[in-house]
Design an enzyme around this catalytic site. Structure first.
Site, PDB file in Angstrom:
ATOM      1  N   CYS A  26      -6.064   6.486   3.327  1.00 38.32           N
ATOM      2  CA  CYS A  26      -5.619   5.437   4.404  1.00 38.32           C
ATOM      3  C   CYS A  26      -4.049   5.050   4.190  1.00 38.32           C
ATOM      4  O   CYS A  26      -3.854   4.121   3.620  1.00 38.32           O
ATOM      5  CB  CYS A  26      -6.419   4.133   4.496  1.00 38.32           C
ATOM      6  SG  CYS A  26      -5.968   3.122   5.606  1.00 38.32           S
ATOM      7  N   CYS A  40      -3.273   1.538   5.398  1.00 39.73           N
ATOM      8  CA  CYS A  40      -3.636   0.510   4.433  1.00 39.73           C
ATOM      9  C   CYS A  40      -2.873   0.197   3.095  1.00 39.73           C
ATOM     10  O   CYS A  40      -2.656  -0.616   2.835  1.00 39.73           O
ATOM     11  CB  CYS A  40      -5.271   0.642   4.087  1.00 39.73           C
ATOM     12  SG  CYS A  40      -6.545   1.421   5.086  1.00 39.73           S
ATOM     13  N   ASP A  41      -2.605   1.547   2.906  1.00 42.14           N
ATOM     14  CA  ASP A  41      -1.821   1.775   1.573  1.00 42.14           C
ATOM     15  C   ASP A  41      -0.409   1.878   1.328  1.00 42.14           C
ATOM     16  O   ASP A  41       0.226   1.924   0.423  1.00 42.14           O
ATOM     17  CB  ASP A  41      -2.613   2.475   0.370  1.00 42.14           C
ATOM     18  CG  ASP A  41      -4.205   2.131   0.225  1.00 42.14           C
ATOM     19  OD1 ASP A  41      -4.434   0.959   0.255  1.00 42.14           O
ATOM     20  OD2 ASP A  41      -4.932   3.235   0.045  1.00 42.14           O
TER      21      ASP A  41
END
Ligand code: NDP
Length: 303
Positions: free
Chosen positions: A131, A134-135
């Protein structure tokens, strides 16, 4: 208490089904294992949903969730482990509870596919990610690789190019599966390097990712690339094993159903990416949700 409809999964298909169910006056419960929104929550920009020019996946999912809750859909965050079909009254069993209902909609979506190379699991969360949204921020100023040739990989590479020093986009073929427009945007970026006809054969490092080995599938040439992160975006696969005892799945594990969203069992429907279909898009997930919910309402009305 007996629910009219229990929906398994709070992604786009499940939430859309919930909206249609409560708008038809039915008592609807959604059971979700992790968090609302499903896969779309990780998409940075949605620009192809009719009527919405531009929106982030998170905002889209949150709007959809709030719409469903405000209309009266109930939601419980519990992991479903089994469903039982006793014809008119069905049972959805979670790790904590058991819910009786007249109809079920399976809207479990799909999960990220794994590359299957050594150290992938070991370094998940330590440089291996599924992701970028997200990261990505953890890799500011660093060198990273993105694997895949679909829209997700192309979007991830574009998103990461904003943060990272260098982005290697590794795809196993010459042609991309994703949209040409996204490919052209990446070609304009000076810090994105395309590595085509290539696969990742190893992920290396001691405690965190330090590099990858990439093999050119035509020349067999091996290249070691220093990266701090590898973002794997090679598509999704369904996870419908818990239903396989009573619901017909195809050889890849998708619930067998056509545009009517009906499964092999009466009163059990399916919607979104977890069912057999050619096009898995946000629009088709929302569309399935409405079709499955209206079919479930019809079933509840006659049974
Ligand atoms: P896709 O299935 O479209 O693409 C997966 C990619 O990964 C393909 O290029 C495939 O290669 C490659 N791949 C698959 N398995 C492997 C493997 N084992 N090793 C190396 N490469 C592999 O998945 P996406 O997640 O990109 O997209 C899913 C759906 O969601 C699509 O319909 C897409 O259009 C849509 N989407 C839409 C967005 C938007 O509209 N904004 C954003 C993101 C996704 P190959 O091509 O050779 O098969």
């Amino acid at each position: 208490m007996i629910y009219d409809i229990v929906i398994i999964g709070a992604g786009t298909a499940g939430l859309s089904a919930g909206i249609y169910g409560v708008r038809a006056g039915k008592k609807v419960l959604i059971l979700e294992e992790k968090y609302y929104g499903g896969q779309i929550i990780n998409t940075p920009h949605i620009a192809n949903y009719p009527g919405i020019k531009n929106i982030s996946g998170f905002e889209f999912a949150t709007n959809l969730y709030e719409q469903a809750i405000e209309l009266g859909v109930e939601i419980q965050y519990e992991k479903v482990i089994k469903i039982e079909d006793n014809n008119k009254i069905k049972k959805v069993i979670t790790e904590e509870n058991s819910y009786d209902c007249k109809s079920i909609i399976i809207a479990t979506g799909a999960k990220n596919r794994k590359l299957g190379v050594e150290n992938e699991e070991k370094f998940t969360g330590a440089g291996v990610s599924y992701c970028a949204t997200c990261d990505g921020a953890f890799f500011r100023g660093k060198d990273v690789a993105v694997v895949g040739g679909g829209n997700t990989a192309l979007e991830d590479a574009g998103f990461l190019a904003e943060y990272c020093n260098k982005v290697y986009l590794i795809h196993r073929r010459e042609e991309f599966r994703g949209e040409e427009k996204l490919v052209n945007i990446l070609k304009e970026k000076s810090n994105v390097e395309f590595i085509l006809n290539s696969t990742v054969s190893a992920i290396e490092g001691s405690d965190i990712v330090e590099g990858i080995t990439v093999k050119n599938v035509i020349s067999n040439e091996i290249r070691r690339i220093d990266v701090n992160g590898i973002f794997i975006a090679i598509g999704q696969a369904p996870d419908n094993t818990i239903f396989s005892e009573i619901i017909n799945l195809d050889e890849k594990g998708y619930v067998i159903a056509d545009e009517t969203c009906k499964t092999n069992l009466e009163g059990i429907f399916t919607a979104g990416d977890c069912r057999t279909k050619k096009i898995r898009q946000l629009t088709t997930a929302a569309s399935d949700g409405s079709v499955a919910a209206l079919a479930a309402c019809e079933w509840c009305g006659t049974n």
